[in-house]
Scaffold this motif. Sequence first.
Motif, PDB file in Angstrom:
ATOM      1  N   ALA A  20       0.834  -1.209   0.000  1.00  0.00           N
ATOM      2  CA  ALA A  20       0.000   0.000   0.000  1.00  0.00           C
ATOM      3  C   ALA A  20       0.864   1.252   0.000  1.00  0.00           C
ATOM      4  CB  ALA A  20      -0.926  -0.016   1.209  1.00  0.00           C
ATOM      5  N   ALA A  21       1.903   1.261   0.846  1.00  0.00           N
ATOM      6  CA  ALA A  21       2.778   2.428   0.938  1.00  0.00           C
ATOM      7  C   ALA A  21       3.519   2.673  -0.371  1.00  0.00           C
ATOM      8  CB  ALA A  21       3.778   2.231   2.079  1.00  0.00           C
ATOM      9  N   TYR A  22       3.955   1.602  -1.007  1.00  0.00           N
ATOM     10  CA  TYR A  22       4.666   1.715  -2.294  1.00  0.00           C
ATOM     11  C   TYR A  22       3.782   2.390  -3.338  1.00  0.00           C
ATOM     12  CZ  TYR A  22       6.784   0.220  -6.714  1.00  0.00           C
ATOM     13  OH  TYR A  22       7.326   0.191  -7.976  1.00  0.00           O
ATOM     14  N   ARG A  23       2.563   1.882  -3.462  1.00  0.00           N
ATOM     15  CA  ARG A  23       1.640   2.432  -4.465  1.00  0.00           C
ATOM     16  C   ARG A  23       1.281   3.886  -4.157  1.00  0.00           C
ATOM     17  NH1 ARG A  23      -1.524  -0.269  -8.162  1.00  0.00           N
ATOM     18  NH2 ARG A  23      -0.223  -1.768  -9.284  1.00  0.00           N
ATOM     19  N   LEU A  24       1.054   4.179  -2.892  1.00  0.00           N
ATOM     20  CA  LEU A  24       0.703   5.546  -2.509  1.00  0.00           C
ATOM     21  C   LEU A  24       1.866   6.513  -2.755  1.00  0.00           C
ATOM     22  CD1 LEU A  24      -1.268   4.738   0.748  1.00  0.00           C
ATOM     23  CD2 LEU A  24      -2.188   5.955  -1.247  1.00  0.00           C
ATOM     24  N   ALA A  25       3.066   6.072  -2.397  1.00  0.00           N
ATOM     25  CA  ALA A  25       4.241   6.922  -2.613  1.00  0.00           C
ATOM     26  C   ALA A  25       4.481   7.153  -4.097  1.00  0.00           C
ATOM     27  CB  ALA A  25       5.470   6.284  -1.960  1.00  0.00           C
ATOM     28  N   LYS A  26       4.269   6.127  -4.895  1.00  0.00           N
ATOM     29  CA  LYS A  26       4.412   6.253  -6.351  1.00  0.00           C
ATOM     30  C   LYS A  26       3.430   7.292  -6.907  1.00  0.00           C
ATOM     31  CE  LYS A  26       7.500   3.339  -8.173  1.00  0.00           C
ATOM     32  NZ  LYS A  26       8.521   3.747  -9.177  1.00  0.00           N
ATOM     33  N   ALA A  27       2.294   7.397  -6.233  1.00  0.00           N
ATOM     34  CA  ALA A  27       1.280   8.369  -6.672  1.00  0.00           C
ATOM     35  C   ALA A  27       1.537   9.760  -6.093  1.00  0.00           C
ATOM     36  CB  ALA A  27      -0.108   7.884  -6.265  1.00  0.00           C
ATOM     37  N   GLY A  28       2.644   9.900  -5.358  1.00  0.00           N
ATOM     38  CA  GLY A  28       3.013  11.205  -4.817  1.00  0.00           C
ATOM     39  C   GLY A  28       2.325  11.568  -3.518  1.00  0.00           C
ATOM     40  N   ARG A  29       1.776  10.579  -2.831  1.00  0.00           N
ATOM     41  CA  ARG A  29       1.079  10.855  -1.581  1.00  0.00           C
ATOM     42  C   ARG A  29       2.047  10.904  -0.398  1.00  0.00           C
ATOM     43  NH1 ARG A  29      -3.094  12.981  -4.074  1.00  0.00           N
ATOM     44  NH2 ARG A  29      -4.260  11.467  -5.339  1.00  0.00           N
ATOM     45  N   GLU A  30       1.655  11.672   0.632  1.00  0.00           N
ATOM     46  CA  GLU A  30       2.443  11.735   1.860  1.00  0.00           C
ATOM     47  C   GLU A  30       2.020  10.582   2.754  1.00  0.00           C
ATOM     48  OE1 GLU A  30       1.441  15.563   3.311  1.00  0.00           O
ATOM     49  OE2 GLU A  30       2.709  16.640   1.883  1.00  0.00           O
ATOM     50  N   VAL A  31       2.868   9.558   2.834  1.00  0.00           N
ATOM     51  CA  VAL A  31       2.501   8.335   3.539  1.00  0.00           C
ATOM     52  C   VAL A  31       3.572   7.954   4.556  1.00  0.00           C
ATOM     53  CG1 VAL A  31       3.442   6.948   1.637  1.00  0.00           C
ATOM     54  CG2 VAL A  31       1.883   5.887   3.263  1.00  0.00           C
ATOM     55  N   LEU A  32       3.112   7.556   5.722  1.00  0.00           N
ATOM     56  CA  LEU A  32       3.994   7.107   6.797  1.00  0.00           C
ATOM     57  C   LEU A  32       3.665   5.661   7.134  1.00  0.00           C
ATOM     58  CD1 LEU A  32       5.983   7.568   9.244  1.00  0.00           C
ATOM     59  CD2 LEU A  32       3.940   8.236  10.556  1.00  0.00           C
ATOM     60  N   VAL A  33       4.712   4.828   7.278  1.00  0.00           N
ATOM     61  CA  VAL A  33       4.540   3.443   7.705  1.00  0.00           C
ATOM     62  C   VAL A  33       5.180   3.290   9.082  1.00  0.00           C
ATOM     63  CG1 VAL A  33       4.943   1.002   7.176  1.00  0.00           C
ATOM     64  CG2 VAL A  33       4.674   2.655   5.317  1.00  0.00           C
ATOM     65  N   VAL A  34       4.433   2.756  10.039  1.00  0.00           N
ATOM     66  CA  VAL A  34       4.941   2.527  11.390  1.00  0.00           C
ATOM     67  C   VAL A  34       4.941   1.033  11.650  1.00  0.00           C
ATOM     68  CG1 VAL A  34       4.653   3.019  13.842  1.00  0.00           C
ATOM     69  CG2 VAL A  34       3.978   4.737  12.151  1.00  0.00           C
ATOM     70  N   ASP A  35       6.099   0.496  12.030  1.00  0.00           N
ATOM     71  CA  ASP A  35       6.229  -0.947  12.260  1.00  0.00           C
ATOM     72  C   ASP A  35       6.914  -1.196  13.599  1.00  0.00           C
ATOM     73  OD1 ASP A  35       5.977  -3.689  10.767  1.00  0.00           O
ATOM     74  OD2 ASP A  35       7.978  -3.733  11.657  1.00  0.00           O
ATOM     75  N   ARG A  36       6.451  -2.206  14.322  1.00  0.00           N
ATOM     76  CA  ARG A  36       6.993  -2.456  15.658  1.00  0.00           C
ATOM     77  C   ARG A  36       8.319  -3.209  15.645  1.00  0.00           C
ATOM     78  NH1 ARG A  36       5.195  -7.575  17.962  1.00  0.00           N
ATOM     79  NH2 ARG A  36       4.057  -8.781  16.412  1.00  0.00           N
ATOM     80  N   GLY A  37       8.680  -3.835  14.537  1.00  0.00           N
ATOM     81  CA  GLY A  37       9.949  -4.544  14.455  1.00  0.00           C
ATOM     82  C   GLY A  37      11.130  -3.589  14.347  1.00  0.00           C
ATOM     83  N   LYS A  38      12.298  -4.070  14.755  1.00  0.00           N
ATOM     84  CA  LYS A  38      13.492  -3.230  14.639  1.00  0.00           C
ATOM     85  C   LYS A  38      13.748  -2.854  13.188  1.00  0.00           C
ATOM     86  CE  LYS A  38      15.876  -4.879  18.792  1.00  0.00           C
ATOM     87  NZ  LYS A  38      17.094  -5.541  19.337  1.00  0.00           N
ATOM     88  N   THR A  39      13.466  -3.797  12.302  1.00  0.00           N
ATOM     89  CA  THR A  39      13.498  -3.546  10.866  1.00  0.00           C
ATOM     90  C   THR A  39      12.263  -4.216  10.271  1.00  0.00           C
ATOM     91  OG1 THR A  39      14.809  -5.554  10.448  1.00  0.00           O
ATOM     92  CG2 THR A  39      16.031  -3.493  10.740  1.00  0.00           C
ATOM     93  N   PRO A  40      11.771  -3.749   9.121  1.00  0.00           N
ATOM     94  CA  PRO A  40      10.641  -4.418   8.493  1.00  0.00           C
ATOM     95  C   PRO A  40      10.958  -5.894   8.242  1.00  0.00           C
ATOM     96  CG  PRO A  40      10.997  -2.286   7.474  1.00  0.00           C
ATOM     97  CD  PRO A  40      12.156  -2.525   8.397  1.00  0.00           C
ATOM     98  N   LYS A 113      11.686  -0.518  -1.063  1.00  0.00           N
ATOM     99  CA  LYS A 113      11.116  -0.045  -2.327  1.00  0.00           C
ATOM    100  C   LYS A 113      10.093   1.063  -2.063  1.00  0.00           C
ATOM    101  CE  LYS A 113      13.142  -2.492  -5.511  1.00  0.00           C
ATOM    102  NZ  LYS A 113      13.938  -1.857  -6.593  1.00  0.00           N
ATOM    103  N   ALA A 114       9.316   0.888  -0.994  1.00  0.00           N
ATOM    104  CA  ALA A 114       8.347   1.914  -0.625  1.00  0.00           C
ATOM    105  C   ALA A 114       9.067   3.199  -0.218  1.00  0.00           C
ATOM    106  CB  ALA A 114       7.451   1.412   0.502  1.00  0.00           C
ATOM    107  N   GLU A 115      10.167   3.059   0.523  1.00  0.00           N
ATOM    108  CA  GLU A 115      10.949   4.232   0.933  1.00  0.00           C
ATOM    109  C   GLU A 115      11.568   4.928  -0.268  1.00  0.00           C
ATOM    110  OE1 GLU A 115      12.943   4.350   5.108  1.00  0.00           O
ATOM    111  OE2 GLU A 115      13.365   2.365   4.271  1.00  0.00           O
ATOM    112  N   GLU A 116      12.109   4.143  -1.197  1.00  0.00           N
ATOM    113  CA  GLU A 116      12.692   4.729  -2.403  1.00  0.00           C
ATOM    114  C   GLU A 116      11.658   5.518  -3.192  1.00  0.00           C
ATOM    115  OE1 GLU A 116      14.434   1.614  -4.699  1.00  0.00           O
ATOM    116  OE2 GLU A 116      15.839   1.009  -3.124  1.00  0.00           O
ATOM    117  N   ALA A 117      10.417   5.053  -3.129  1.00  0.00           N
ATOM    118  CA  ALA A 117       9.338   5.736  -3.848  1.00  0.00           C
ATOM    119  C   ALA A 117       8.888   7.008  -3.138  1.00  0.00           C
ATOM    120  CB  ALA A 117       8.157   4.792  -4.021  1.00  0.00           C
ATOM    121  N   GLY A 118       9.302   7.168  -1.852  1.00  0.00           N
ATOM    122  CA  GLY A 118       8.973   8.385  -1.132  1.00  0.00           C
ATOM    123  C   GLY A 118       8.224   8.219   0.162  1.00  0.00           C
ATOM    124  N   ALA A 119       7.931   6.975   0.553  1.00  0.00           N
ATOM    125  CA  ALA A 119       7.239   6.750   1.823  1.00  0.00           C
ATOM    126  C   ALA A 119       8.203   6.969   2.984  1.00  0.00           C
ATOM    127  CB  ALA A 119       6.675   5.337   1.876  1.00  0.00           C
TER     128      ALA A 119
END
Length: 426
Positions: A20-40, A113-119
Amino acid sequence: MSDERFQVIVIGAGLAGSAAAYRLAKAGREVLVVDRGKTPGAKNMTGGRLYTHALEKLMPGEWTDAPLEREVTREMMMMMSGEDSFSIDSLFPSVSQSYTVLRSKFDEWLASKAEEAGAMMISGSTVDGLLIKDGKAAGIKTGDEELEADLVISAEGVNALVAERAGLIKPVNVKDIAVGVKYVYKLSEEAINERFNTVSGKGAALLAVGECNKGIFGGAFLYTNKESVSLGLVVDSSSWKNSRLPLADFAEELKQLPALARYIEGGKLIEYSAHLIPEGGYKALPEFCSNGFLLAGDAAGLCVNRGFTVRGMDYAILSGIAAAETANEAIEADDYSKGFLNRYHEKLQQTVLKDFETLKNSHDYLAHTRHMFTTYPALATNLMKNLYDVDGSQAKSAMGIMKQTISGKLPYFDVIKDIVKGGRSL
Protein backbone atom coordinates in the motif's frame (compact mmCIF):
# COMPACT_ATOMS: atom_id res chain seq x y z
CA MET A 1 1.33 16.45 19.76
CA SER A 2 3.48 16.22 16.63
CA ASP A 3 3.07 18.98 14.05
CA GLU A 4 3.44 16.44 11.27
CA ARG A 5 0.35 15.42 9.37
CA PHE A 6 0.16 12.77 6.68
CA GLN A 7 -2.36 11.94 4.05
CA VAL A 8 -2.12 8.24 4.95
CA ILE A 9 -0.59 6.35 7.87
CA VAL A 10 -0.02 2.61 7.44
CA ILE A 11 0.27 0.38 10.50
CA GLY A 12 2.64 -2.51 9.76
CA ALA A 13 5.43 -2.99 7.21
CA GLY A 14 4.47 -6.47 6.13
CA LEU A 15 3.41 -7.32 2.59
CA ALA A 16 0.06 -5.54 2.69
CA GLY A 17 1.40 -2.43 4.43
CA SER A 18 4.47 -1.99 2.27
CA ALA A 19 2.51 -2.72 -0.92
CA ALA A 20 0.00 0.00 0.00
CA ALA A 21 2.78 2.43 0.94
CA TYR A 22 4.67 1.71 -2.29
CA ARG A 23 1.64 2.43 -4.46
CA LEU A 24 0.70 5.55 -2.51
CA ALA A 25 4.24 6.92 -2.61
CA LYS A 26 4.41 6.25 -6.35
CA ALA A 27 1.28 8.37 -6.67
CA GLY A 28 3.01 11.21 -4.82
CA ARG A 29 1.08 10.86 -1.58
CA GLU A 30 2.44 11.74 1.86
CA VAL A 31 2.50 8.34 3.54
CA LEU A 32 3.99 7.11 6.80
CA VAL A 33 4.54 3.44 7.71
CA VAL A 34 4.94 2.53 11.39
CA ASP A 35 6.23 -0.95 12.26
CA ARG A 36 6.99 -2.46 15.66
CA GLY A 37 9.95 -4.54 14.46
CA LYS A 38 13.49 -3.23 14.64
CA THR A 39 13.50 -3.55 10.87
CA PRO A 40 10.64 -4.42 8.49
CA GLY A 41 10.27 -8.19 8.46
CA ALA A 42 11.95 -8.74 11.81
CA LYS A 43 8.60 -9.79 13.33
CA ASN A 44 7.35 -11.73 10.32
CA MET A 45 7.59 -15.48 9.83
CA THR A 46 6.10 -17.77 7.25
CA GLY A 47 6.66 -21.12 5.58
CA GLY A 48 6.89 -19.48 3.10
CA ARG A 49 5.78 -19.29 -0.50
CA LEU A 50 4.84 -16.28 -2.59
CA TYR A 51 2.80 -16.48 -5.79
CA THR A 52 4.37 -13.84 -8.00
CA HIS A 53 1.30 -12.73 -9.97
CA ALA A 54 0.65 -10.28 -7.13
CA LEU A 55 4.18 -8.85 -7.32
CA GLU A 56 3.77 -8.36 -11.06
CA LYS A 57 0.57 -6.43 -10.47
CA LEU A 58 2.23 -4.32 -7.77
CA MET A 59 5.33 -3.39 -9.74
CA PRO A 60 5.17 -4.77 -13.31
CA GLY A 61 8.57 -5.99 -14.48
CA GLU A 62 10.35 -4.30 -11.57
CA TRP A 63 10.41 -7.12 -8.99
CA THR A 64 13.16 -9.22 -10.55
CA ASP A 65 15.72 -7.95 -8.02
CA ALA A 66 13.61 -9.14 -5.08
CA PRO A 67 15.39 -11.52 -2.65
CA LEU A 68 13.45 -14.60 -3.73
CA GLU A 69 14.87 -17.97 -2.70
CA ARG A 70 13.95 -20.72 -5.17
CA GLU A 71 11.39 -21.07 -7.93
CA VAL A 72 8.99 -23.87 -6.96
CA THR A 73 8.99 -26.42 -9.77
CA ARG A 74 8.37 -29.56 -7.70
CA GLU A 75 5.09 -30.07 -5.83
CA MET A 76 4.90 -32.87 -3.24
CA MET A 77 1.87 -34.09 -1.30
CA MET A 78 2.44 -36.69 1.40
CA MET A 79 0.20 -38.98 3.45
CA MET A 80 1.74 -40.42 6.62
CA SER A 81 0.82 -43.35 8.86
CA GLY A 82 3.27 -44.32 11.57
CA GLU A 83 6.65 -44.77 9.89
CA ASP A 84 5.04 -45.34 6.49
CA SER A 85 4.42 -42.57 3.98
CA PHE A 86 2.99 -42.17 0.50
CA SER A 87 3.81 -39.19 -1.73
CA ILE A 88 2.49 -37.68 -4.92
CA ASP A 89 5.51 -36.04 -6.53
CA SER A 90 4.93 -33.64 -9.44
CA LEU A 91 7.48 -31.78 -11.53
CA PHE A 92 6.58 -28.63 -13.49
CA PRO A 93 9.88 -27.20 -14.77
CA SER A 94 8.31 -24.78 -17.27
CA VAL A 95 5.77 -23.20 -14.91
CA SER A 96 6.88 -20.05 -13.09
CA GLN A 97 4.16 -19.24 -10.56
CA SER A 98 5.77 -19.04 -7.16
CA TYR A 99 9.00 -18.72 -5.22
CA THR A 100 9.98 -19.58 -1.68
CA VAL A 101 10.88 -16.55 0.44
CA LEU A 102 12.33 -15.74 3.83
CA ARG A 103 10.19 -12.90 5.11
CA SER A 104 12.92 -11.13 7.09
CA LYS A 105 14.77 -10.55 3.81
CA PHE A 106 11.80 -10.05 1.54
CA ASP A 107 9.83 -7.67 3.75
CA GLU A 108 12.88 -5.47 4.29
CA TRP A 109 13.36 -5.30 0.51
CA LEU A 110 9.72 -4.41 -0.17
CA ALA A 111 9.76 -1.74 2.55
CA SER A 112 12.92 -0.27 1.02
CA LYS A 113 11.12 -0.04 -2.33
CA ALA A 114 8.35 1.91 -0.62
CA GLU A 115 10.95 4.23 0.93
CA GLU A 116 12.69 4.73 -2.40
CA ALA A 117 9.34 5.74 -3.85
CA GLY A 118 8.97 8.39 -1.13
CA ALA A 119 7.24 6.75 1.82
CA MET A 120 8.49 7.55 5.33
CA MET A 121 9.27 4.48 7.45
CA ILE A 122 9.46 4.36 11.27
CA SER A 123 10.60 1.02 12.72
CA GLY A 124 10.75 -0.11 16.32
CA SER A 125 7.59 1.79 17.28
CA THR A 126 4.36 0.31 18.59
CA VAL A 127 1.05 1.89 17.68
CA ASP A 128 -0.91 2.10 20.93
CA GLY A 129 -4.20 3.23 19.46
CA LEU A 130 -6.09 5.30 16.93
CA LEU A 131 -6.90 8.97 17.12
CA ILE A 132 -10.67 9.26 16.73
CA LYS A 133 -12.20 12.64 15.94
CA ASP A 134 -15.87 13.18 15.18
CA GLY A 135 -16.38 9.45 14.72
CA LYS A 136 -13.51 9.13 12.23
CA ALA A 137 -10.02 7.63 12.42
CA ALA A 138 -7.77 10.69 12.25
CA GLY A 139 -4.32 9.28 13.01
CA ILE A 140 -2.45 7.14 15.52
CA LYS A 141 -1.02 7.23 19.01
CA THR A 142 2.50 5.90 19.44
CA GLY A 143 4.28 6.42 22.74
CA ASP A 144 3.85 10.06 23.74
CA GLU A 145 3.17 11.16 20.18
CA GLU A 146 -0.02 11.63 18.23
CA LEU A 147 0.39 11.58 14.46
CA GLU A 148 -2.51 12.84 12.39
CA ALA A 149 -3.65 11.55 9.01
CA ASP A 150 -6.62 11.77 6.67
CA LEU A 151 -6.73 7.98 6.45
CA VAL A 152 -5.28 5.04 8.39
CA ILE A 153 -4.61 1.63 6.83
CA SER A 154 -4.22 -1.21 9.32
CA ALA A 155 -1.93 -3.96 8.05
CA GLU A 156 -0.89 -5.01 11.55
CA GLY A 157 -1.32 -8.76 11.10
CA VAL A 158 -3.67 -11.39 12.45
CA ASN A 159 -3.69 -9.78 15.92
CA ALA A 160 -5.16 -6.48 14.78
CA LEU A 161 -5.19 -5.03 18.30
CA VAL A 162 -5.29 -1.39 17.25
CA ALA A 163 -8.44 -1.90 15.21
CA GLU A 164 -9.91 -4.13 17.91
CA ARG A 165 -9.29 -1.65 20.73
CA ALA A 166 -10.90 1.08 18.64
CA GLY A 167 -14.01 -1.08 18.34
CA LEU A 168 -13.71 -1.29 14.55
CA ILE A 169 -13.47 -5.10 14.44
CA LYS A 170 -14.43 -7.92 16.78
CA PRO A 171 -11.75 -9.92 18.66
CA VAL A 172 -10.40 -12.87 16.66
CA ASN A 173 -12.37 -16.05 17.36
CA VAL A 174 -10.17 -19.01 18.25
CA LYS A 175 -12.06 -21.21 15.80
CA ASP A 176 -10.94 -18.95 12.95
CA ILE A 177 -7.19 -19.12 13.51
CA ALA A 178 -4.45 -21.69 13.22
CA VAL A 179 -1.08 -21.89 14.95
CA GLY A 180 2.05 -22.29 12.86
CA VAL A 181 5.45 -23.45 14.10
CA LYS A 182 8.50 -23.25 11.87
CA TYR A 183 12.11 -24.46 11.96
CA VAL A 184 14.75 -23.27 9.52
CA TYR A 185 17.75 -25.55 8.99
CA LYS A 186 20.88 -24.37 7.26
CA LEU A 187 22.10 -26.76 4.56
CA SER A 188 24.49 -26.28 1.69
CA GLU A 189 23.07 -25.51 -1.72
CA GLU A 190 24.63 -28.71 -3.00
CA ALA A 191 22.99 -30.83 -0.28
CA ILE A 192 19.57 -29.33 -1.02
CA ASN A 193 19.96 -29.88 -4.74
CA GLU A 194 20.94 -33.51 -4.15
CA ARG A 195 18.19 -34.31 -1.66
CA PHE A 196 15.45 -32.77 -3.74
CA ASN A 197 16.87 -33.85 -7.11
CA THR A 198 16.94 -30.27 -8.37
CA VAL A 199 19.36 -27.56 -9.48
CA SER A 200 20.31 -24.17 -8.11
CA GLY A 201 17.47 -21.68 -8.25
CA LYS A 202 14.82 -24.40 -8.46
CA GLY A 203 13.12 -25.93 -5.46
CA ALA A 204 10.29 -27.91 -3.92
CA ALA A 205 7.20 -27.42 -1.78
CA LEU A 206 5.86 -30.28 0.33
CA LEU A 207 2.58 -30.47 2.25
CA ALA A 208 1.89 -33.50 4.46
CA VAL A 209 -0.96 -34.83 6.59
CA GLY A 210 -1.47 -37.82 8.84
CA GLU A 211 1.00 -38.85 11.53
CA CYS A 212 2.64 -35.42 11.39
CA ASN A 213 -0.49 -33.66 12.70
CA LYS A 214 -1.83 -36.56 14.81
CA GLY A 215 -5.35 -36.35 13.47
CA ILE A 216 -5.74 -32.63 14.19
CA PHE A 217 -6.98 -30.36 11.41
CA GLY A 218 -3.73 -29.08 9.90
CA GLY A 219 -0.55 -30.49 8.41
CA ALA A 220 3.17 -30.18 7.93
CA PHE A 221 5.02 -28.12 5.33
CA LEU A 222 8.54 -28.08 3.94
CA TYR A 223 10.04 -25.49 1.57
CA THR A 224 13.49 -25.29 0.05
CA ASN A 225 15.40 -22.02 0.24
CA LYS A 226 18.76 -21.23 -1.36
CA GLU A 227 20.83 -22.54 1.53
CA SER A 228 18.24 -23.63 4.06
CA VAL A 229 15.08 -25.67 4.46
CA SER A 230 11.92 -24.42 6.21
CA LEU A 231 10.09 -27.22 8.03
CA GLY A 232 6.99 -26.64 10.08
CA LEU A 233 3.53 -27.47 11.22
CA VAL A 234 0.17 -25.68 11.11
CA VAL A 235 -2.70 -26.83 13.35
CA ASP A 236 -6.22 -25.53 13.85
CA SER A 237 -6.39 -23.74 17.22
CA SER A 238 -9.70 -25.23 18.34
CA SER A 239 -8.70 -28.79 17.40
CA TRP A 240 -5.31 -28.37 19.06
CA LYS A 241 -6.90 -27.01 22.23
CA ASN A 242 -9.30 -29.96 22.40
CA SER A 243 -6.47 -32.45 21.83
CA ARG A 244 -4.57 -31.18 24.92
CA LEU A 245 -1.29 -32.00 23.15
CA PRO A 246 1.65 -29.71 24.08
CA LEU A 247 2.53 -27.85 20.89
CA ALA A 248 6.26 -27.80 21.66
CA ASP A 249 6.32 -31.61 21.99
CA PHE A 250 4.13 -31.88 18.93
CA ALA A 251 6.58 -29.82 16.85
CA GLU A 252 9.63 -31.62 18.26
CA GLU A 253 8.24 -35.00 17.20
CA LEU A 254 7.74 -33.64 13.69
CA LYS A 255 11.49 -33.49 13.17
CA GLN A 256 11.85 -37.17 14.12
CA LEU A 257 9.43 -38.56 11.54
CA PRO A 258 11.49 -40.63 9.04
CA ALA A 259 9.70 -39.25 5.98
CA LEU A 260 10.70 -35.68 6.93
CA ALA A 261 13.86 -36.15 9.01
CA ARG A 262 15.84 -37.27 5.95
CA TYR A 263 15.43 -33.83 4.39
CA ILE A 264 16.97 -31.94 7.33
CA GLU A 265 19.59 -34.51 8.42
CA GLY A 266 22.86 -32.82 9.29
CA GLY A 267 21.32 -29.35 9.04
CA LYS A 268 21.99 -26.64 11.61
CA LEU A 269 18.93 -25.11 13.28
CA ILE A 270 19.18 -21.34 12.71
CA GLU A 271 15.62 -20.21 13.43
CA TYR A 272 12.59 -21.32 15.43
CA SER A 273 9.38 -19.33 15.49
CA ALA A 274 5.61 -19.52 15.90
CA HIS A 275 2.78 -17.47 14.51
CA LEU A 276 -1.02 -17.21 14.33
CA ILE A 277 -2.65 -17.60 10.93
CA PRO A 278 -6.17 -16.46 9.93
CA GLU A 279 -7.98 -19.46 8.44
CA GLY A 280 -11.65 -18.76 9.11
CA GLY A 281 -12.29 -18.12 5.43
CA TYR A 282 -15.17 -16.24 3.85
CA LYS A 283 -17.56 -16.59 6.79
CA ALA A 284 -15.06 -15.06 9.23
CA LEU A 285 -14.14 -11.96 7.22
CA PRO A 286 -14.54 -8.68 9.16
CA GLU A 287 -15.73 -5.34 7.84
CA PHE A 288 -12.93 -3.93 5.73
CA CYS A 289 -13.53 -0.24 6.31
CA SER A 290 -14.84 2.44 8.63
CA ASN A 291 -14.70 6.22 8.61
CA GLY A 292 -11.10 7.11 7.79
CA PHE A 293 -9.96 3.50 8.15
CA LEU A 294 -9.10 0.47 5.97
CA LEU A 295 -8.08 -3.08 6.94
CA ALA A 296 -5.67 -5.15 4.81
CA GLY A 297 -3.74 -8.43 4.71
CA ASP A 298 -3.86 -10.85 7.65
CA ALA A 299 -5.61 -8.19 9.73
CA ALA A 300 -8.52 -8.60 7.31
CA GLY A 301 -8.36 -12.41 7.51
CA LEU A 302 -7.21 -12.75 3.91
CA CYS A 303 -5.75 -16.25 3.95
CA VAL A 304 -7.13 -19.49 2.48
CA ASN A 305 -5.98 -23.05 3.18
CA ARG A 306 -7.46 -25.53 0.74
CA GLY A 307 -5.23 -28.44 1.69
CA PHE A 308 -3.04 -28.55 -1.39
CA THR A 309 -2.34 -24.81 -1.52
CA VAL A 310 -2.08 -22.21 1.23
CA ARG A 311 -2.43 -18.61 0.08
CA GLY A 312 -2.03 -15.44 2.06
CA MET A 313 1.01 -13.52 0.87
CA ASP A 314 -0.35 -12.83 -2.62
CA TYR A 315 -3.70 -11.82 -1.11
CA ALA A 316 -1.90 -9.44 1.25
CA ILE A 317 -0.18 -7.69 -1.65
CA LEU A 318 -3.40 -7.49 -3.66
CA SER A 319 -5.26 -6.03 -0.68
CA GLY A 320 -2.47 -3.47 -0.23
CA ILE A 321 -2.86 -2.44 -3.87
CA ALA A 322 -6.65 -2.15 -3.47
CA ALA A 323 -6.25 -0.14 -0.26
CA ALA A 324 -3.83 2.27 -1.96
CA GLU A 325 -6.13 2.73 -4.95
CA THR A 326 -9.05 3.43 -2.63
CA ALA A 327 -6.96 5.87 -0.57
CA ASN A 328 -5.94 7.74 -3.73
CA GLU A 329 -9.57 8.09 -4.77
CA ALA A 330 -10.54 9.27 -1.28
CA ILE A 331 -7.80 11.91 -1.31
CA GLU A 332 -8.92 13.15 -4.72
CA ALA A 333 -12.52 13.37 -3.54
CA ASP A 334 -11.61 14.59 -0.03
CA ASP A 335 -14.08 12.02 1.26
CA TYR A 336 -13.02 9.55 3.94
CA SER A 337 -16.47 8.38 4.97
CA LYS A 338 -17.27 4.70 5.29
CA GLY A 339 -19.73 5.07 2.43
CA PHE A 340 -16.99 6.28 0.07
CA LEU A 341 -14.36 3.86 1.35
CA ASN A 342 -16.70 0.92 0.69
CA ARG A 343 -15.31 0.95 -2.84
CA TYR A 344 -12.31 -0.85 -1.25
CA HIS A 345 -14.61 -3.85 -0.73
CA GLU A 346 -15.65 -3.56 -4.39
CA LYS A 347 -12.01 -3.63 -5.50
CA LEU A 348 -11.32 -6.70 -3.36
CA GLN A 349 -14.43 -8.27 -4.84
CA GLN A 350 -12.79 -8.10 -8.27
CA THR A 351 -9.74 -10.08 -7.13
CA VAL A 352 -9.32 -11.64 -3.70
CA LEU A 353 -12.95 -12.06 -2.63
CA LYS A 354 -13.85 -14.02 -5.75
CA ASP A 355 -11.59 -16.79 -4.46
CA PHE A 356 -13.06 -16.54 -0.97
CA GLU A 357 -16.58 -16.94 -2.31
CA THR A 358 -15.58 -19.93 -4.45
CA LEU A 359 -13.87 -21.56 -1.47
CA LYS A 360 -16.32 -20.40 1.20
CA ASN A 361 -16.90 -23.97 2.42
CA SER A 362 -13.27 -25.15 2.36
CA HIS A 363 -12.53 -24.38 6.02
CA ASP A 364 -15.64 -26.15 7.29
CA TYR A 365 -14.98 -29.13 5.03
CA LEU A 366 -11.42 -29.60 6.22
CA ALA A 367 -12.26 -28.89 9.86
CA HIS A 368 -15.35 -31.06 10.15
CA THR A 369 -14.80 -34.00 7.82
CA ARG A 370 -14.43 -36.69 10.45
CA HIS A 371 -11.84 -38.93 8.81
CA MET A 372 -9.85 -36.29 6.90
CA PHE A 373 -6.71 -36.28 9.07
CA THR A 374 -6.92 -39.76 10.59
CA THR A 375 -8.49 -42.58 8.61
CA TYR A 376 -7.90 -41.26 5.10
CA PRO A 377 -4.12 -40.76 5.39
CA ALA A 378 -3.83 -44.23 6.94
CA LEU A 379 -5.99 -45.79 4.21
CA ALA A 380 -4.03 -44.11 1.41
CA THR A 381 -0.71 -45.22 2.87
CA ASN A 382 -1.91 -48.79 3.52
CA LEU A 383 -3.41 -49.03 0.04
CA MET A 384 -0.11 -48.18 -1.63
CA LYS A 385 1.76 -50.48 0.74
CA ASN A 386 -0.61 -53.37 -0.13
CA LEU A 387 -0.29 -52.67 -3.86
CA TYR A 388 3.48 -53.04 -3.66
CA ASP A 389 3.46 -55.98 -1.25
CA VAL A 390 4.67 -59.29 -2.74
CA ASP A 391 4.73 -62.12 -0.20
CA GLY A 392 4.22 -65.18 -2.39
CA SER A 393 0.47 -65.43 -1.83
CA GLN A 394 -2.03 -65.34 -4.68
CA ALA A 395 -2.09 -62.01 -6.48
CA LYS A 396 -5.18 -59.83 -6.17
CA SER A 397 -6.52 -57.26 -8.61
CA ALA A 398 -6.00 -53.61 -7.80
CA MET A 399 -9.73 -53.26 -7.15
CA GLY A 400 -9.62 -56.25 -4.83
CA ILE A 401 -6.74 -54.72 -2.90
CA MET A 402 -8.62 -51.42 -2.65
CA LYS A 403 -11.74 -53.14 -1.30
CA GLN A 404 -9.64 -55.15 1.15
CA THR A 405 -7.92 -51.98 2.40
CA ILE A 406 -11.16 -50.08 2.95
CA SER A 407 -13.31 -52.99 4.14
CA GLY A 408 -14.32 -52.61 7.77
CA LYS A 409 -12.68 -49.17 8.05
CA LEU A 410 -15.32 -46.97 6.43
CA PRO A 411 -18.66 -47.41 4.64
CA TYR A 412 -18.13 -46.92 0.90
CA PHE A 413 -20.98 -44.39 0.84
CA ASP A 414 -19.17 -42.19 3.38
CA VAL A 415 -16.03 -42.19 1.22
CA ILE A 416 -17.98 -41.24 -1.91
CA LYS A 417 -19.88 -38.55 -0.02
CA ASP A 418 -16.65 -37.00 1.32
CA ILE A 419 -15.08 -37.08 -2.16
CA VAL A 420 -18.06 -35.30 -3.72
CA LYS A 421 -18.24 -32.74 -0.92
CA GLY A 422 -14.50 -32.12 -1.17
CA GLY A 423 -14.72 -31.58 -4.93
CA ARG A 424 -17.34 -28.88 -4.35
CA SER A 425 -15.62 -27.25 -1.35
CA LEU A 426 -11.97 -27.23 -2.44
